[in-house]
Write an enzyme that holds these catalytic residues in place. Structure first.
Site, PDB file in Angstrom:
ATOM      1  N   SER A   1       0.722  -0.984  -0.044  1.00  0.00           N
ATOM      2  CA  SER A   1      -0.046   0.109  -0.134  1.00  0.00           C
ATOM      3  C   SER A   1       1.051   1.318   0.106  1.00  0.00           C
ATOM      4  O   SER A   1       2.049   1.276   0.499  1.00  0.00           O
ATOM      5  CB  SER A   1      -0.887  -0.090   1.316  1.00  0.00           C
ATOM      6  OG  SER A   1      -1.576   1.174   1.441  1.00  0.00           O
TER       7      SER A   1
ATOM      8  N   TYR B   1      -2.129  -0.904  10.437  1.00  0.00           N
ATOM      9  CA  TYR B   1      -2.005  -1.317   9.088  1.00  0.00           C
ATOM     10  C   TYR B   1      -0.572  -0.526   8.468  1.00  0.00           C
ATOM     11  O   TYR B   1       0.122  -1.231   7.811  1.00  0.00           O
ATOM     12  CB  TYR B   1      -3.025  -0.671   8.528  1.00  0.00           C
ATOM     13  CG  TYR B   1      -3.257  -0.730   7.027  1.00  0.00           C
ATOM     14  CD1 TYR B   1      -3.837  -2.075   6.463  1.00  0.00           C
ATOM     15  CD2 TYR B   1      -2.865   0.207   6.263  1.00  0.00           C
ATOM     16  CE1 TYR B   1      -3.770  -2.389   5.332  1.00  0.00           C
ATOM     17  CE2 TYR B   1      -3.029  -0.192   4.943  1.00  0.00           C
ATOM     18  CZ  TYR B   1      -3.504  -1.323   4.227  1.00  0.00           C
ATOM     19  OH  TYR B   1      -3.816  -1.798   2.815  1.00  0.00           O
TER      20      TYR B   1
END
Ligand SMILES: NC(=O)c1ccc[n+]([C@@H]2O[C@H](COP(=O)([O-])OP(=O)(O)OC[C@H]3O[C@@H](n4cnc5c(N)ncnc54)[C@H](OP(=O)(O)O)[C@@H]3O)[C@@H](O)[C@H]2O)c1
Length: 275
Positions: free
Chosen positions: A175, A188
């Site tokens: 990501s 995350y």
């Protein structure tokens, strides 16, 4: 000896310039697509979201076999049926990638039932979506186990055979938040940054291994269930896309102002995630 060393020193910057120019040219030229007709592709988290789209894409591009891993049988079954209808051999296995023993056992079952895996797509991930102090300790650990360590176990399970065959590719769905963190998703961002370093190290370690490569993909926000409710603006997109470039140039205070202006400081306030 000295002349040889001086020669190498002179050639080195020229080599770098050549490689940068070559990469820039490759960016604009249409890419030569790999023939997938002999490849068996395993996608973790392949039952839904980006994993399901990847399964469709691999099937459309002629992959020989597609194997899906995940925890929810219903999604895995639906995707498997869809891929079989497209004419591609597809199998699913229930496996929690955060559980090391389960990964090794399921990998063995895959080898026995389906054969060798030549493309591994580490896609499975979760987001807890809270600040450090609001996060439950177990939830913080779970994200690291699934998003980062899960890739250690799957890669350890399949890479040795790829090296023997001299044919393999490890892909990591990472990501942009690995390079440009936001508040409210500390579990995350940390796990993705760690997975990024894992892939950097793995990729460099594979330089001397013919036929085996690794690729990291850094997507921005995608419409799946993962970031449901997150507030997204085009300003935020630009900030996240470029902050890893300018964070090395600008002072921290300027960086913070840019994040506030773009909305990245508060984008997770409306986060709901998967219900
Ligand atoms: N959506 C975005 O905006 C975005 C942006 C950048 C990067 N990404 C990355 O893209 C990848 C896919 O995300 P997505 O948007 O498709 O998310 P998603 O819709 O939530 O799908 C996540 C997938 O991971 C699987 N999964 C989660 N925990 C697992 C576990 N312990 N073991 C096995 N499978 C597990 C889920 O299946 P089960 O729940 O059935 O196990 C599901 O198939 C992730 O790595 C994510 O970080 C997403």
């Amino acid at each position: 000896m000295v002349w040889k060393w001086l020669g190498a020193l002179l050639v080195f910057p020229l080599q770098l310039i050549y490689l940068v120019v070559k990469a820039a040219v490759c960016l604009v030229l249409p890419a030569k697509l790999r023939d997938l007709s002999r490849e068996s592709v395993l996608i973790t988290g392949g039952g839904r979201g980006i994993g399901r789209h990847l399964a469709r894409e691999f099937a459309e591009r002629g992959a020989r076999k597609i194997i899906l891993w995940g925890r929810t049988e219903k999604c895995l079954k639906e995707t498997t049926e869809e891929i079989r209808l497209m004419g591609t051999e597809c199998h699913y296995f229930i496996c929690d990638v955060g559980n090391r023993e389960e990964v090794y056992q399921t990998a063995k079952a895959v080898r026995e039932k389906v054969g060798d895996i030549t493309i591994l797509v580490n896609n499975a991930a979760v987001v807890h979506g809270k600040s450090l102090m609001d996060s439950d300790d177990d939830a913080l650990l779970k994200s690291q186990h699934i998003n980062t360590l899960g890739q250690f176990w799957t890669t350890k399970a399949f890479l040795p055979r790829m090296l023997e065959l001299q044919n393999g590719h490890i892909v990591c769905l990472n990501s942009v938040l690995a390079l440009s963190a936001i508040p409210g998703a500390i579990d995350y961002c940390t796990s993705k940054a760690s997975a990024f370093a894992f892939m950097e190290s793995l990729t460099l370690g594979l330089l001397d291994c013919p036929g085996v490569n690794a690729t990291t993909v850094l997507p921005f926000h995608t419409s799946t269930e993962m970031f449901q409710g997150m507030r997204k603006t085009s300003c935020l997109s630009l900030t996240l896309m470029f902050s890893f470039l300018y964070c090395s140039i600008l002072p921290q205070a300027a960086l913070e102002e840019i994040h506030k202006f773009s909305g990245s400081y508060t984008c997770m306030n409306t986060f709901k995630g998967r219900t």
